[in-house]
Design a protein around this motif. Sequence first.
Motif, PDB file in Angstrom:
ATOM      1  N   PHE A 117       0.844  -1.196   0.000  1.00  0.00           N
ATOM      2  CA  PHE A 117       0.000   0.000   0.000  1.00  0.00           C
ATOM      3  C   PHE A 117       0.883   1.250   0.000  1.00  0.00           C
ATOM      4  O   PHE A 117       1.830   1.369   0.778  1.00  0.00           O
ATOM      5  CB  PHE A 117      -0.897  -0.022   1.238  1.00  0.00           C
ATOM      6  N   ARG A 173     -11.724   5.658   2.068  1.00  0.00           N
ATOM      7  CA  ARG A 173     -11.882   4.448   1.246  1.00  0.00           C
ATOM      8  C   ARG A 173     -12.415   4.812  -0.143  1.00  0.00           C
ATOM      9  O   ARG A 173     -11.950   4.274  -1.153  1.00  0.00           O
ATOM     10  CB  ARG A 173     -12.840   3.453   1.933  1.00  0.00           C
ATOM     11  N   LEU A 176      -9.566   6.497  -2.207  1.00  0.00           N
ATOM     12  CA  LEU A 176      -8.507   5.566  -2.601  1.00  0.00           C
ATOM     13  C   LEU A 176      -9.012   4.495  -3.564  1.00  0.00           C
ATOM     14  O   LEU A 176      -8.233   3.920  -4.323  1.00  0.00           O
ATOM     15  CB  LEU A 176      -7.896   4.919  -1.349  1.00  0.00           C
ATOM     16  N   PHE A 182      -6.493   1.111  -4.502  1.00  0.00           N
ATOM     17  CA  PHE A 182      -6.857  -0.265  -4.187  1.00  0.00           C
ATOM     18  C   PHE A 182      -7.033  -1.010  -5.509  1.00  0.00           C
ATOM     19  O   PHE A 182      -8.133  -1.189  -6.011  1.00  0.00           O
ATOM     20  CB  PHE A 182      -8.139  -0.312  -3.354  1.00  0.00           C
ATOM     21  N   SER A 183      -5.906  -1.399  -6.069  1.00  0.00           N
ATOM     22  CA  SER A 183      -5.923  -2.039  -7.374  1.00  0.00           C
ATOM     23  C   SER A 183      -6.178  -3.537  -7.226  1.00  0.00           C
ATOM     24  O   SER A 183      -6.340  -4.048  -6.121  1.00  0.00           O
ATOM     25  CB  SER A 183      -4.560  -1.833  -8.050  1.00  0.00           C
ATOM     26  N   SER A 187      -5.977  -5.778  -3.903  1.00  0.00           N
ATOM     27  CA  SER A 187      -7.138  -6.499  -3.410  1.00  0.00           C
ATOM     28  C   SER A 187      -6.790  -7.963  -3.149  1.00  0.00           C
ATOM     29  O   SER A 187      -7.407  -8.607  -2.330  1.00  0.00           O
ATOM     30  CB  SER A 187      -8.323  -6.378  -4.362  1.00  0.00           C
ATOM     31  N   SER A 190      -5.701  -7.712   0.109  1.00  0.00           N
ATOM     32  CA  SER A 190      -6.864  -7.453   0.941  1.00  0.00           C
ATOM     33  C   SER A 190      -7.625  -8.733   1.204  1.00  0.00           C
ATOM     34  O   SER A 190      -8.096  -8.982   2.303  1.00  0.00           O
ATOM     35  CB  SER A 190      -7.800  -6.460   0.246  1.00  0.00           C
TER      36      SER A 190
END
Lengths: 206, 213
Positions: A117, A173, A176, A182-183, A187, A190
């Motif tokens: 990140f 969120r 971003l 958050f590509s 993910s 994630s």
Amino acid sequence: MSVSNTSHSEFAQLLRPHLRRLYRLAYRLSGSAADAEDLVQEVLVKVYERRDELTSIRALEPWLGRVLYNQFVDNARRYARQRLRTVSLDSPEVGSAGEEAVASREPGPDKITADGFDISKLNSAVAQLSLDHRTVVLMHDSEGYKLEEIQIITGVPVGTLKSRLHRARARLREILTADGTFSADSSCNSVKASENELQRYTRSAQ
Amino acid sequence: MNCKDIQDRLSDFLDGELGSAQSDAFGTHIAECSDCRETLSRAQTIAVAMPRLPIEPPPNGFEERVLRQAAACSTPKPRISRAAIGGFVAACAASVLTIALMGPFAPAPTGGAAQALPFVAMTVDQPQTVNLVFASNSALENVSLRIELPEGVELAGYAGRREVVWRTSMLAGKNVLPLELVAEGSASGEIVARLQHGDTEQIFRISVSAAVG
């Protein structure tokens, strides 16, 4: 009684332990080292004039935080301003078009978290929040102040702060996600984090 | 719980403020809903990163300087003249002064007596930040900003340079350029700031004097 019973050395002894934390708060509010020092300086000038009161204040740090916050709000109202983002045109490592300078702003290793990140993206997202949201999320999530402490400093009730914190986090969120931070790759990370979370729940449910 | 409940309680979950029944219900939904798992994961990523947002350390000598100046400034004294081009705000701090200048490319003031330049008093070998503030009525792209320094005064990080040029964009409103100045010896002269946008140039002058402390 003399003009003041508290000497400069006593004043310094009382204030010195709090200066670094005050600076951090000032930095989070103002966004630059120069402005943070300026803000702390203004606070100390004010507090110095009331130095005889200091020894009777039970919780000096939140009290100082409140003086600083009020000064910041006063300054912001009186004197809103935006730091110029400059690109050097003549330093040896920078080309005439400044592209190299842009490239040099790519995050270094210390600005990437373990899951990839990019912290600089988060920094930019925080800068897009409203002042109220930025203040509470930086004080709570970055500097570790409790909501009750933030209430003392800002004078805003805990319920309102909690609501602002909730909305600030949701807004971060959104920003971003919208800017692609958050590509797909992140993910994957994630999902791993979520799976770990899921396993904890599964274990606790058994 | 449904997805909206998760959104509503996410912040409380992150802060560990859900009761055990709610926490169980939260976990049950998360286990079943990939969208909410993703939202939770992103929220956790942000929560982990927030304490790591960068913060510049205070400038050298910060603590001693602010404590010393607290006493020195308890009776505030302006450190720069009140006849700046567009007015100014003086901060009573040894290290940081703020000079507000007229907006870029506004007409120069006309008529009346000649106005004194804003003035910065420095102490040799004591870095001093001067915030130049340019107010603009509109956003401007591709502005060239040239700073010319008198002999004996340098910009931190630009040793030996009498002139530094940047390209910048300006937002509508007040735009601040912090200059960290260092005087190597007794000096006096002018700092000249030249703002150029297209064919238009605006020049600001600030008088500076440095003496041994």
